[in-house]
Design an enzyme around this catalytic site. Structure first.
Site, short mmCIF file in Angstrom:
data_model
loop_
_atom_site.label_atom_id
_atom_site.label_comp_id
_atom_site.label_asym_id
_atom_site.label_seq_id
_atom_site.Cartn_x
_atom_site.Cartn_y
_atom_site.Cartn_z
N GLY A 45 0.85 -1.19 0.00
CA GLY A 45 0.00 0.00 0.00
C GLY A 45 0.88 1.24 0.00
O GLY A 45 2.09 1.15 0.25
N GLN A 50 2.87 10.09 1.81
CA GLN A 50 4.18 9.42 1.89
C GLN A 50 5.10 9.85 0.74
O GLN A 50 6.31 9.67 0.82
CB GLN A 50 4.02 7.90 1.88
N CYS A 92 5.78 -0.13 7.72
CA CYS A 92 5.43 1.11 7.03
C CYS A 92 6.64 1.54 6.21
O CYS A 92 7.77 1.55 6.72
CB CYS A 92 5.07 2.19 8.05
N LEU A 93 6.40 1.91 4.95
CA LEU A 93 7.51 2.32 4.09
C LEU A 93 8.14 3.62 4.57
O LEU A 93 9.26 3.93 4.21
CB LEU A 93 7.03 2.43 2.64
N HIS A 134 -4.62 1.16 7.59
CA HIS A 134 -3.28 1.76 7.74
C HIS A 134 -3.14 2.94 6.77
O HIS A 134 -2.64 4.01 7.16
CB HIS A 134 -2.24 0.67 7.45
N GLU A 135 -3.59 2.76 5.53
CA GLU A 135 -3.43 3.82 4.52
C GLU A 135 -4.34 5.01 4.82
O GLU A 135 -3.93 6.17 4.65
CB GLU A 135 -3.69 3.28 3.11
N HIS A 138 -2.90 7.22 7.32
CA HIS A 138 -1.91 8.16 6.76
C HIS A 138 -2.59 9.46 6.32
O HIS A 138 -2.04 10.55 6.48
CB HIS A 138 -1.21 7.55 5.54
#
Ligand code: K1U
Ligand code: ZN
Length: 170
Positions: A45, A50, A92-93, A134-135, A138
């Protein structure tokens, strides 16, 4: 085009993102770039903040094997959540090499606009439910470490500050 992914802490990762009014060619290009960036990372994702764009757009593909199933969601909204919860070790990236268990509703119903500006609604379960929550977090300026206690969060933030200093030195 692969875009650089911001690393926590960064003020752009703490902002509540603005909704998208219309799906313009620029936003379609951003969605395509985000998918390319997500597959390259690799990840399952990615949210627009991000890559430094504070608009309400996320992309996902939770298929680990077989043909890809990319999803592009503009203005995603959770409209229903299950009573039962699931625990998943999230990554998480924007917080590389850190994984921690997070408890979230096991199933969620999400409404969004697709690439054609058409309204969509779907119930997500399993990894897709974890990922979409999660997204969307963000987009509200929330990271998975905000679901942990303050000490763990502080420890992880210090680790990321160190990583950013090391990367800046080259
Ligand atoms: O939003 C992000 O930072 C992407 C993140 C999404 C996510 C992972 C785990 C649980 C919830 C949401 C990632 O993709 S981290 C990388 C990752 O999980 C992964 C990478 C390669 C293969 C499989 C998973
Ligand atoms: Zn993340």
């Amino acid at each position: 085009m692969i875009r650089p992914i911001l690393i926590h802490p960064d003020p752009r990762l703490k902002k509540r993102c603005e909704p998208v009014a219309a799906i313009t060619p620029e936003l379609r290009q951003l969605a395509a770039d985000m998918l390319e960036t997500m597959y390259d990372a690799p990840g399952i994702g990615l949210a627009a903040p991000q890559v430094g764009v504070t608009r309400r757009l996320i992309v996902m593909d939770c298929i680990k094997e077989g043909p890809p199933e990319p999803l592009v969601l503009f203005n995603p909204e959770i409209v229903a959540v299950s009573q039962d919860v699931s625990v998943y070790e999230e990554g998480c990236l924007s917080i590389p090499d850190v994984y921690h268990e997070v408890t979230r509703p096991a199933e969620v119903t999400v409404r969004w606009l697709d690439l054609d500006g058409m309204a969509q609604e779907r119930r997500f379960a399993g990894l897709r439910a974890t990922c979409v929550q999660h997204e969307i977090d963000h987009l509200d300026g929330r990271l998975f470490i905000d679901h942990l206690g303050p000490l763990k969060r502080q420890l992880i933030t210090r680790r990321m500050e160190k990583l950013k200093r090391e990367r800046a030195r080259g």
